[in-house]
Design an enzyme around this catalytic site. Structure first.
Site, PDB file in Angstrom:
ATOM      1  N   ASN A   1      -6.451   6.154 -16.371  1.00 17.61           N
ATOM      2  CA  ASN A   1      -5.184   6.243 -17.080  1.00 17.61           C
ATOM      3  C   ASN A   1      -4.423   4.922 -16.939  1.00 17.61           C
ATOM      4  O   ASN A   1      -4.894   3.974 -16.313  1.00 17.61           O
ATOM      5  CB  ASN A   1      -4.379   7.437 -16.560  1.00 17.61           C
ATOM      6  CG  ASN A   1      -3.599   8.120 -17.655  1.00 17.61           C
ATOM      7  OD1 ASN A   1      -3.044   7.461 -18.528  1.00 17.61           O
ATOM      8  ND2 ASN A   1      -3.552   9.443 -17.616  1.00 17.61           N
TER       9      ASN A   1
ATOM     10  N   HIS B   1      -7.746  -8.740   4.632  1.00 19.79           N
ATOM     11  CA  HIS B   1      -7.398  -9.960   5.361  1.00 19.79           C
ATOM     12  C   HIS B   1      -7.804  -9.794   6.810  1.00 19.79           C
ATOM     13  O   HIS B   1      -7.755  -8.685   7.354  1.00 19.79           O
ATOM     14  CB  HIS B   1      -5.889 -10.231   5.277  1.00 19.79           C
ATOM     15  CG  HIS B   1      -5.428 -10.515   3.887  1.00 19.79           C
ATOM     16  ND1 HIS B   1      -5.496 -11.759   3.323  1.00 19.79           N
ATOM     17  CD2 HIS B   1      -4.925  -9.700   2.931  1.00 19.79           C
ATOM     18  CE1 HIS B   1      -5.048 -11.704   2.086  1.00 19.79           C
ATOM     19  NE2 HIS B   1      -4.681 -10.454   1.829  1.00 19.79           N
TER      20      HIS B   1
ATOM     21  N   THR C   1      -7.202   5.911   3.584  1.00 17.39           N
ATOM     22  CA  THR C   1      -7.548   4.895   4.574  1.00 17.39           C
ATOM     23  C   THR C   1      -8.921   5.119   5.183  1.00 17.39           C
ATOM     24  O   THR C   1      -9.437   4.234   5.862  1.00 17.39           O
ATOM     25  CB  THR C   1      -6.512   4.882   5.713  1.00 17.39           C
ATOM     26  OG1 THR C   1      -6.526   6.157   6.362  1.00 17.39           O
ATOM     27  CG2 THR C   1      -5.114   4.584   5.186  1.00 17.39           C
TER      28      THR C   1
ATOM     29  N   ARG D   1      -5.100  13.220   4.268  1.00 22.57           N
ATOM     30  CA  ARG D   1      -5.720  14.174   5.195  1.00 22.57           C
ATOM     31  C   ARG D   1      -6.218  15.374   4.387  1.00 22.57           C
ATOM     32  O   ARG D   1      -5.637  15.715   3.354  1.00 22.57           O
ATOM     33  CB  ARG D   1      -4.706  14.681   6.223  1.00 22.57           C
ATOM     34  CG  ARG D   1      -4.074  13.586   7.046  1.00 22.57           C
ATOM     35  CD  ARG D   1      -4.787  13.474   8.370  1.00 22.57           C
ATOM     36  NE  ARG D   1      -4.055  12.608   9.270  1.00 22.57           N
ATOM     37  CZ  ARG D   1      -4.500  11.439   9.680  1.00 22.57           C
ATOM     38  NH1 ARG D   1      -5.656  10.998   9.271  1.00 22.57           N
ATOM     39  NH2 ARG D   1      -3.785  10.719  10.524  1.00 22.57           N
TER      40      ARG D   1
END
Length: 179
Positions: A80, A110, A160, A175
């Site tokens: 989208n 990084h 993550t 989660r």
């Protein structure tokens, strides 16, 4: 380019990388200037921009990339409006995956060591998204994440960690939701 794609430290100002970013961003800008109904022009631009999958993916502009050539879509994917793909490392998206507006797929990273960052070095980690995944609006998927097939990522999630096949996750950090 090889060091960057492999996830090794690289210098983003390398002339080869600068030229590749200019190419990718110019093609994305041309794609973003198209309008609904310009299917032939869109297909041609995506075929040139993407590493693979430009023949059947549907992407609603605007679409933003670093390079474009490190992005690979399986058949019948849908993105989208406003999706961002920072593709310093490969981004693979499986067949039939749907990605909501303003989602960001960030393979760029990084170094954690401040001395290495001071040297102007960067790195990245690939992103792998399985088949038939539904990613809600404004999701952020961080470097190195793998999302299993049939997973659902709730809107606004910050992913993550890897997501298991068939899992439903949401939140920041994302989660699993209890059924």
């Amino acid at each position: 380019m090889e060091k960057m794609i492999a996830g090794d430290l690289y210098r983003p100002g390398d002339p080869e990388l600068v030229a590749a970013r200019k190419r990718g961003q110019s093609l994305a800008a041309a794609y973003n200037a198209t309008r609904y109904g310009d299917e032939a022009a869109r297909r041609a631009l995506l075929a040139e921009l993407l590493g693979s999958g430009g023949d059947s993916v549907v992407i609603r502009p605007p679409f933003h990339v670093d390079y474009g050539i490190n992005i690979h879509f399986g058949p019948d994917c849908f993105l989208n409006f406003g999706v961002v793909c920072l593709d310093v490392c490969p981004i693979h998206v499986g067949r039939g995956t749907q990605i909501g507006p303003y989602t960001q797929l960030i393979s760029a990273d990084h170094p954690r060591d401040p001395e290495i960052r001071r040297q102007g070095l960067e790195n990245g980690r690939p992103i792998h998204i399985g088949e038939n995944v539904w990613i809600g609006a404004s999701v952020l998927i961080l470097p190195g994440v793998t999302i299993g097939e049939d997973a659902v990522i709730g809107g606004g999630a910050v992913v993550t960690r890897d997501v298991a096949p068939g899992a439903i996750v949401a939140g920041n950090p994302a989660r699993p939701l209890r059924g």
